[in-house]
Design a protein around this motif. Sequence first.
Motif, PDB file in Angstrom:
ATOM      1  N   SER A  20      12.687   6.076  -2.408  1.00 25.32           N
ATOM      2  CA  SER A  20      13.880   5.771  -3.200  1.00 25.32           C
ATOM      3  C   SER A  20      13.510   4.963  -4.436  1.00 25.32           C
ATOM      4  CB  SER A  20      14.901   4.988  -2.369  1.00 25.32           C
ATOM      5  OG  SER A  20      15.308   5.744  -1.258  1.00 25.32           O
ATOM      6  N   ILE A  21      12.661   3.970  -4.242  1.00 29.14           N
ATOM      7  CA  ILE A  21      12.231   3.121  -5.360  1.00 29.14           C
ATOM      8  C   ILE A  21      11.556   3.962  -6.439  1.00 29.14           C
ATOM      9  CG2 ILE A  21      10.576   1.326  -6.025  1.00 29.14           C
ATOM     10  CD1 ILE A  21      11.173   0.091  -3.184  1.00 29.14           C
ATOM     11  N   VAL A  22      10.598   4.791  -6.006  1.00 32.43           N
ATOM     12  CA  VAL A  22       9.801   5.572  -6.954  1.00 32.43           C
ATOM     13  C   VAL A  22      10.637   6.650  -7.651  1.00 32.43           C
ATOM     14  CG1 VAL A  22       7.892   7.224  -7.118  1.00 32.43           C
ATOM     15  CG2 VAL A  22       7.614   5.107  -5.814  1.00 32.43           C
ATOM     16  N   THR A  23      11.507   7.312  -6.905  1.00 37.38           N
ATOM     17  CA  THR A  23      12.240   8.441  -7.490  1.00 37.38           C
ATOM     18  C   THR A  23      13.540   8.040  -8.189  1.00 37.38           C
ATOM     19  OG1 THR A  23      13.313   8.877  -5.363  1.00 37.38           O
ATOM     20  CG2 THR A  23      11.311  10.122  -5.852  1.00 37.38           C
ATOM     21  N   ILE A  24      14.124   6.907  -7.796  1.00 38.27           N
ATOM     22  CA  ILE A  24      15.425   6.530  -8.354  1.00 38.27           C
ATOM     23  C   ILE A  24      15.331   5.350  -9.312  1.00 38.27           C
ATOM     24  CG2 ILE A  24      17.758   5.682  -7.792  1.00 38.27           C
ATOM     25  CD1 ILE A  24      17.438   7.104  -5.053  1.00 38.27           C
ATOM     26  N   TYR A  25      14.577   4.323  -8.953  1.00 37.96           N
ATOM     27  CA  TYR A  25      14.661   3.053  -9.675  1.00 37.96           C
ATOM     28  C   TYR A  25      13.595   2.831 -10.745  1.00 37.96           C
ATOM     29  CZ  TYR A  25      18.177   1.713  -6.281  1.00 37.96           C
ATOM     30  OH  TYR A  25      19.314   1.663  -5.515  1.00 37.96           O
ATOM     31  N   LEU A  26      12.453   3.489 -10.634  1.00 37.80           N
ATOM     32  CA  LEU A  26      11.394   3.216 -11.605  1.00 37.80           C
ATOM     33  C   LEU A  26      11.540   4.079 -12.859  1.00 37.80           C
ATOM     34  CD1 LEU A  26       8.145   2.701  -9.503  1.00 37.80           C
ATOM     35  CD2 LEU A  26       9.863   1.052 -10.217  1.00 37.80           C
ATOM     36  N   PRO A  27      11.337   3.470 -14.029  1.00 39.13           N
ATOM     37  CA  PRO A  27      11.448   4.235 -15.281  1.00 39.13           C
ATOM     38  C   PRO A  27      10.250   5.162 -15.458  1.00 39.13           C
ATOM     39  CG  PRO A  27      10.674   2.020 -15.730  1.00 39.13           C
ATOM     40  CD  PRO A  27      10.964   2.081 -14.258  1.00 39.13           C
ATOM     41  N   LYS A  28      10.455   6.241 -16.183  1.00 39.06           N
ATOM     42  CA  LYS A  28       9.353   7.190 -16.436  1.00 39.06           C
ATOM     43  C   LYS A  28       8.362   6.606 -17.441  1.00 39.06           C
ATOM     44  CE  LYS A  28      11.240  10.403 -13.891  1.00 39.06           C
ATOM     45  NZ  LYS A  28      11.998   9.544 -13.000  1.00 39.06           N
ATOM     46  N   ILE A  74       0.843  -1.210   0.000  1.00 40.04           N
ATOM     47  CA  ILE A  74       0.000   0.000   0.000  1.00 40.04           C
ATOM     48  C   ILE A  74       0.871   1.251   0.000  1.00 40.04           C
ATOM     49  CG2 ILE A  74      -1.645   1.347   1.379  1.00 40.04           C
ATOM     50  CD1 ILE A  74      -2.865  -1.367   2.266  1.00 40.04           C
ATOM     51  N   MET A  75       1.905   1.241   0.838  1.00 40.60           N
ATOM     52  CA  MET A  75       2.808   2.383   0.923  1.00 40.60           C
ATOM     53  C   MET A  75       3.470   2.675  -0.423  1.00 40.60           C
ATOM     54  SD  MET A  75       6.096   2.721   3.423  1.00 40.60           S
ATOM     55  CE  MET A  75       5.101   2.381   4.866  1.00 40.60           C
ATOM     56  N   LEU A  76       3.960   1.643  -1.067  1.00 39.31           N
ATOM     57  CA  LEU A  76       4.634   1.807  -2.360  1.00 39.31           C
ATOM     58  C   LEU A  76       3.662   2.316  -3.413  1.00 39.31           C
ATOM     59  CD1 LEU A  76       7.376   1.483  -3.670  1.00 39.31           C
ATOM     60  CD2 LEU A  76       6.850  -0.927  -4.067  1.00 39.31           C
ATOM     61  N   PHE A  77       2.440   1.801  -3.391  1.00 38.23           N
ATOM     62  CA  PHE A  77       1.423   2.253  -4.347  1.00 38.23           C
ATOM     63  C   PHE A  77       1.061   3.723  -4.121  1.00 38.23           C
ATOM     64  CE2 PHE A  77      -3.051   2.873  -5.568  1.00 38.23           C
ATOM     65  CZ  PHE A  77      -2.947   2.587  -6.931  1.00 38.23           C
ATOM     66  N   VAL A  78       0.831   4.084  -2.864  1.00 40.85           N
ATOM     67  CA  VAL A  78       0.447   5.462  -2.522  1.00 40.85           C
ATOM     68  C   VAL A  78       1.562   6.439  -2.886  1.00 40.85           C
ATOM     69  CG1 VAL A  78      -0.016   6.992  -0.558  1.00 40.85           C
ATOM     70  CG2 VAL A  78      -1.219   4.826  -0.745  1.00 40.85           C
ATOM     71  N   VAL A  79       2.796   6.084  -2.561  1.00 40.24           N
ATOM     72  CA  VAL A  79       3.937   6.940  -2.908  1.00 40.24           C
ATOM     73  C   VAL A  79       4.040   7.049  -4.423  1.00 40.24           C
ATOM     74  CG1 VAL A  79       6.462   7.130  -2.863  1.00 40.24           C
ATOM     75  CG2 VAL A  79       5.230   6.547  -0.780  1.00 40.24           C
ATOM     76  N   GLY A  80       3.854   5.926  -5.114  1.00 41.57           N
ATOM     77  CA  GLY A  80       3.979   5.904  -6.568  1.00 41.57           C
ATOM     78  C   GLY A  80       2.938   6.735  -7.290  1.00 41.57           C
ATOM     79  N   ILE A  81       1.710   6.796  -6.761  1.00 43.08           N
ATOM     80  CA  ILE A  81       0.669   7.538  -7.478  1.00 43.08           C
ATOM     81  C   ILE A  81       0.634   9.022  -7.129  1.00 43.08           C
ATOM     82  CG2 ILE A  81      -0.819   5.552  -7.895  1.00 43.08           C
ATOM     83  CD1 ILE A  81      -2.582   6.546  -5.564  1.00 43.08           C
ATOM     84  N   GLY A  82       1.577   9.505  -6.313  1.00 39.43           N
ATOM     85  CA  GLY A  82       1.646  10.952  -6.182  1.00 39.43           C
ATOM     86  C   GLY A  82       1.915  11.545  -4.826  1.00 39.43           C
ATOM     87  N   ILE A  83       1.873  10.752  -3.770  1.00 38.85           N
ATOM     88  CA  ILE A  83       2.079  11.347  -2.456  1.00 38.85           C
ATOM     89  C   ILE A  83       3.543  11.727  -2.215  1.00 38.85           C
ATOM     90  CG2 ILE A  83       2.533   9.286  -1.083  1.00 38.85           C
ATOM     91  CD1 ILE A  83       0.609  10.415   1.019  1.00 38.85           C
ATOM     92  N   LYS A  84       4.428  11.246  -3.102  1.00 50.41           N
ATOM     93  CA  LYS A  84       5.857  11.523  -2.905  1.00 50.41           C
ATOM     94  C   LYS A  84       6.148  13.014  -2.809  1.00 50.41           C
ATOM     95  CE  LYS A  84       7.116  11.336  -7.767  1.00 50.41           C
ATOM     96  NZ  LYS A  84       7.948  10.794  -8.799  1.00 50.41           N
ATOM     97  N   GLU A  85       5.458  13.826  -3.634  1.00 54.21           N
ATOM     98  CA  GLU A  85       5.695  15.278  -3.599  1.00 54.21           C
ATOM     99  C   GLU A  85       5.308  15.852  -2.235  1.00 54.21           C
ATOM    100  OE1 GLU A  85       7.287  16.735  -5.965  1.00 54.21           O
ATOM    101  OE2 GLU A  85       7.247  14.944  -7.235  1.00 54.21           O
TER     102      GLU A  85
END
Length: 197
Positions: free
Chosen positions: A125-133, A51-62
């Motif tokens: 880190s996963i979302v901002t560094i490792y995942l492709p755009k 859930i955390m990874l999904f939430v961060v991935g869909i936009g909460i990272k900002e």
Amino acid sequence: MMFWFIPLVIFLAVAIFSPGPNNVIAMSVGFNYGFKRVIPHLLAVVVGFSIMLFVVGIGIKELILKYQSAFEVMKYLCSFYLLYLAYKIATSKPNLNTNEAKPITFKESLLFQVINPKSWIAALSIVTIYLPKDNFLAALFITIIISDILIVLAISTWAVLGKSFNKIFKSEKTTKIFNFSMAILLVVSVLMILFVE
């Protein structure tokens, strides 16, 4: 480019398999109660991190990056909770009747996942560094599946290791020593959360 997942898997494997609170808890529960009683903790880690990874991935990272003070609050909440768990482990009495014993519950473990700043940092880190755009959502779902598989393997490995130690150290005295050692490891992880940037 299809090679984005290679460095990601290396990062995930190191982060998930290395000694840390979730693995220490799994080892302690495996030692004291057996593998079956680790399953609620295992499921909570899988559900919580997914859930955390999904939430961060869909936009909460900002939002998370903008409000750094939220990390500080989470850091202290996590630290107090870990100290509480360390106390519970250190003071737990050896109980041969594992059906009556009460290890960490699904809810307790899930609560820890939510406030664990290390998990949030790993997700960021996963979302901002490792995942492709390109094909970001597909990559995010693949990452969630890979992390879930690695979490199951890691928690299971640490739990089985704990259960194996129980077969070697069966006396009440050695069980107390083991529990105290696991509690010390949790306290060390708290100190690392608080003082290692």
